[in-house]
Write an enzyme that holds these catalytic residues in place. Structure first.
Site, short mmCIF file in Angstrom:
data_model
loop_
_atom_site.label_atom_id
_atom_site.label_comp_id
_atom_site.label_asym_id
_atom_site.label_seq_id
_atom_site.Cartn_x
_atom_site.Cartn_y
_atom_site.Cartn_z
N SER A 17 0.85 -1.18 0.00
CA SER A 17 0.00 0.00 0.00
C SER A 17 0.89 1.24 0.00
O SER A 17 2.06 1.17 0.36
CB SER A 17 -0.93 0.00 1.22
OG SER A 17 -0.23 -0.30 2.40
N GLU A 19 1.26 5.44 0.98
CA GLU A 19 0.76 6.59 1.72
C GLU A 19 1.15 7.87 1.01
O GLU A 19 2.30 8.05 0.62
CB GLU A 19 1.31 6.58 3.14
CG GLU A 19 0.78 7.73 3.99
CD GLU A 19 1.03 7.51 5.46
OE1 GLU A 19 0.62 6.44 5.97
OE2 GLU A 19 1.65 8.40 6.09
N HIS A 79 -6.80 9.03 6.84
CA HIS A 79 -6.34 9.18 8.21
C HIS A 79 -7.36 10.03 8.98
O HIS A 79 -7.94 10.97 8.43
CB HIS A 79 -4.99 9.90 8.25
CG HIS A 79 -3.86 9.03 7.81
ND1 HIS A 79 -2.59 9.13 8.34
CD2 HIS A 79 -3.78 8.05 6.89
CE1 HIS A 79 -1.78 8.26 7.76
NE2 HIS A 79 -2.49 7.59 6.87
N PHE A 214 13.32 13.93 10.53
CA PHE A 214 12.04 13.27 10.74
C PHE A 214 12.21 12.08 11.66
O PHE A 214 11.40 11.84 12.56
CB PHE A 214 11.47 12.84 9.39
CG PHE A 214 10.06 12.32 9.44
CD1 PHE A 214 9.13 12.87 10.30
CD2 PHE A 214 9.66 11.29 8.60
CE1 PHE A 214 7.82 12.41 10.33
CE2 PHE A 214 8.37 10.81 8.63
CZ PHE A 214 7.44 11.37 9.50
N HIS A 262 3.81 -1.37 3.64
CA HIS A 262 3.25 -0.04 3.49
C HIS A 262 4.39 0.94 3.22
O HIS A 262 5.33 1.03 4.02
CB HIS A 262 2.51 0.35 4.77
CG HIS A 262 1.72 1.62 4.67
ND1 HIS A 262 0.54 1.71 3.97
CD2 HIS A 262 1.94 2.85 5.20
CE1 HIS A 262 0.05 2.93 4.07
NE2 HIS A 262 0.89 3.65 4.81
#
Length: 283
Positions: A17, A19, A79, A214, A262
């Site tokens: 998947s 994002e 989300h 990050f 993901h």
């Protein structure tokens, strides 16, 4: 995507998947929708669209998710963040998603100030709210190196168990670089009675400088060898290294039974497309 049985090799079915995150400027928005047309060719199992407290209220996430669904024909998960919204607002957002045909939600607590009526909030509350509204397919976050605000990994897994017991059906992890970190986390979660799918989240290294910042915020360890290697060499070296890091992670995860991955794409298509096409051929 299959790998045929041959000696010790095992027949596998792998899915993935992607994002993506909404953008603000016209130029970035054009790039975003171009990325979606590129990703469409990869035929992911689903897309997830990130949200913040503001854009989930104004309906923009719902509109983006439905447009992606129309363009690609794939399932889209929105989300949804708990933040400091009152229960009535959360009920309305959830009902709006359901009525719009968005039935897969990634349920998150939100920012550090997730407090309502003087009490700190947790994603378990959002899972309960969603399922009170409708039978959503709910994914929740897991942290292989623990949530940065949690005292210990054991405590964090207890919190994860609460979310699963509340009705979540899938765990999508924060990104990591050492596959053994994920495998230990998965074993600990299984030992704690968490028996849903635990999906590893992987972050293709597009901009190493931004990634390290990050990672620090997320509590993700960046191995010393990556720091050393990305501080040397030119842009081509870094692109090749990024692909090698991803392929190493994926190969080890698949050998240990992972069936779904993901990707946190950051809306960048090149590296994600390369690795997904490699997966189609190799697995």
């Amino acid at each position: 995507m299959k790998q045929e049985a041959n000696g010790n090799r095992i027949m596998r079915q792998l899915s993935y998947s992607l994002e993506v995150f909404p953008t603000r400027t016209p130029a970035a928005t054009r790039k975003f929708w171009h990325s979606i047309t590129v990703f469409k060719q990869l035929q992911p199992a689903f897309y997830s669209v990130t949200a913040n407290p503001a854009n989930q209220i104004n309906g923009s996430i719902k509109a983006i998710a439905n447009r992606i669904k129309k363009i690609t024909g794939a399932e889209v998960a929105a989300h949804m963040v708990l933040s400091d919204h009152n229960p009535e607002t959360l009920d309305r957002i959830a009902q709006d998603y359901w009525d719009a045909g968005i039935k897969h939600i990634v349920a998150l607590r939100g920012d550090e100030t997730s407090v309502y009526a003087g009490k700190k909030r947790y994603a378990k509350e959002l899972v309960e709210i969603l399922l009170r509204i409708a039978p959503f397919n709910i994914s929740v976050a897991g942290y292989p190196e623990k949530h940065p605000q949690c005292k210990s990994l054991n405590t964090d897994i207890d919190n994860l168990k609460d979310k699963i017991d509340a009705g979540a059906k899938r765990v999508i992890t924060q990104f990591f670089f050492d596959p053994d970190v994920f495998l230990r986390f998965r074993d600990m979660a299984c030992e704690r009675g968490i028996n849903v799918q635990i999906v590893p989240g992987l972050l293709p290294i597009v901009n190493f400088s931004k990634l390290t910042k990050f990672a620090e915020k997320c509590g993700t360890n960046v191995p010393d060898f990556l720091l050393e290697m990305f501080n040397d060499g030119d842009e081509l070296d870094h692109k090749l290294l990024a692909m090698n890091v991803l392929s190493h992670q994926i190969t080890k995860l698949l050998l240990h039974g992972v069936k779904h991955i993901h990707f946190y794409t950051l809306n960048e298509t090149v590296l994600t497309s390369q690795v997904c096409r490699w997966l189609e051929i190799a697995f």
